[in-house]
Motif scaffolding. Structure first.
Motif: not given
Length: 322
Positions: A74-77, A112-114, A151-156
């Motif tokens: 997990r990478i917290q961006f 996880l590209a958070d 890669v599973l990336a997330t955006q708020n």
């Protein structure tokens, strides 16, 4: 459209069913999301999830990694994240009197590209080569990433102050864009009752090996896509490119992504050929985020709603093959 006389693939069905059931065992109440994620994994594509915090994105990603026996990172961006924090660094080893590459967290099977949009464009771009080519170039050296690589990336979609919108070139690297949403009341009650003592995802065992997943991914290329469905996809793509409301439509890469996603869905459904529903069900998840609206400064949620609505309008009058 007549169905080709091809049988379902008996070797892939049990493996895919096990993968789906294993993920669904800990990611409750969202069968459609699980099915789309499994499709993307089988297709070997990357996934962008736009949703509020706390709806299970980390659980979903960990469940994928554990189900395939792969390495998870997990990478917290954040705004101060540097490319080296993702890719790795080359350092001088005094004992060996040479330079040594120390890989970063990108060297994993499931990453996880958070909150990927919270970091600078320079750091975002560090992912481009990795996502497109499954390799990293650093200090005139090229390092291959492990296979499979997802890669599973997330955006708020709501909180966008202090964020950097993903460039279109990077959005184009994601096979699908999904939204999870809140669980219904019954599922949420179950989570509140039984997740107080333990975290079920930690108990998940692998149900297929990395080699078996790679074999499944290779089988996607063997799925048949009728020419009439290819013509339909071309009509959809052309409609996005000629629409005056859009600054730019779907690229050839986007059309190829839809083809591969449709084939992967057919494989997940246990067929060796695509049917119209395979394409129709994936139009929005695969193509909507590739549309360029030209609205600079627009928040993520509004952009997603508008792009999906425009795509549905543009394709409403395009007849599906029968």
């Amino acid at each position: 459209m007549p169905q080709p006389p091809y049988p379902s693939n008996p070797m892939s069905d049990p493996l895919i069913a096990k993968l789906t059931a294993n993920i669904a065992a800990v990611f409750l109440g969202k069968p459609q999301v699980v099915q789309q994620v499994v499709m993307a994994v089988i297709a070997g594509g990357h996934i962008l999830i736009e949703d509020v915090p706390g709806v299970g994105k980390t659980t979903l990603t960990q469940a994928i990694a554990r189900s395939i026996g792969g390495k998870f990172q997990r990478i917290q961006f954040t705004s101060d994240l540097l490319p080296a924090d993702i890719l790795g660094v080359t350092i001088f080893d005094r004992n060996q009197a040479n330079f040594e590459f120390r890989p970063g967290p990108i060297f994993a099977n499931v990453v996880l590209a958070d909150e990927i949009n919270r970091t600078s464009p320079r750091t975002q771009s560090a992912l481009l080569e990795a996502m497109a080519e499954q390799r990293v170039s650093l200090d005139d050296q090229t390092y291959s990433l492990p296979k499979p690589f997802i890669v599973l990336a997330t955006q708020n979609p709501i909180e966008y102050h202090g964020t950097y919108p993903l460039p279109e070139s990077q959005l184009d690297r994601f096979l699908v864009r999904l939204s999870i949403g809140y669980p219904d009341s019954a599922i949420e009650k179950k989570l509140l009752m039984y997740r107080q003592q333990n975290e079920p995802v930690e108990q998940l065992a692998a149900v297929l090996s990395l080699e078996e997943l790679i074999t499944l991914q290779a089988q996607v290329d063997q799925i048949t896509l009728d020419e009439s469905l290819v013509d339909y996809i071309l009509q959809v793509v052309t409609a996005t490119r000629t629409a005056k409301i859009l600054r730019a439509g779907v690229s050839t890469r986007g059309a190829l992504a839809l083809v591969r996603a449709a084939k992967a869905r057919a494989l997940v459904q246990g067929r060796a050929y695509c049917v119209p529903d395979d394409v129709l069900e994936l139009l929005v998840p695969v193509l909507a985020h590739r549309l360029s609206l030209g609205n600079v400064g627009q928040d993520i949620q509004t952009h997603r709603q508008e792009s999906e609505a425009i795509l549905r309008d543009l394709t409403a009058d395009i007849p599906l093959p029968v």
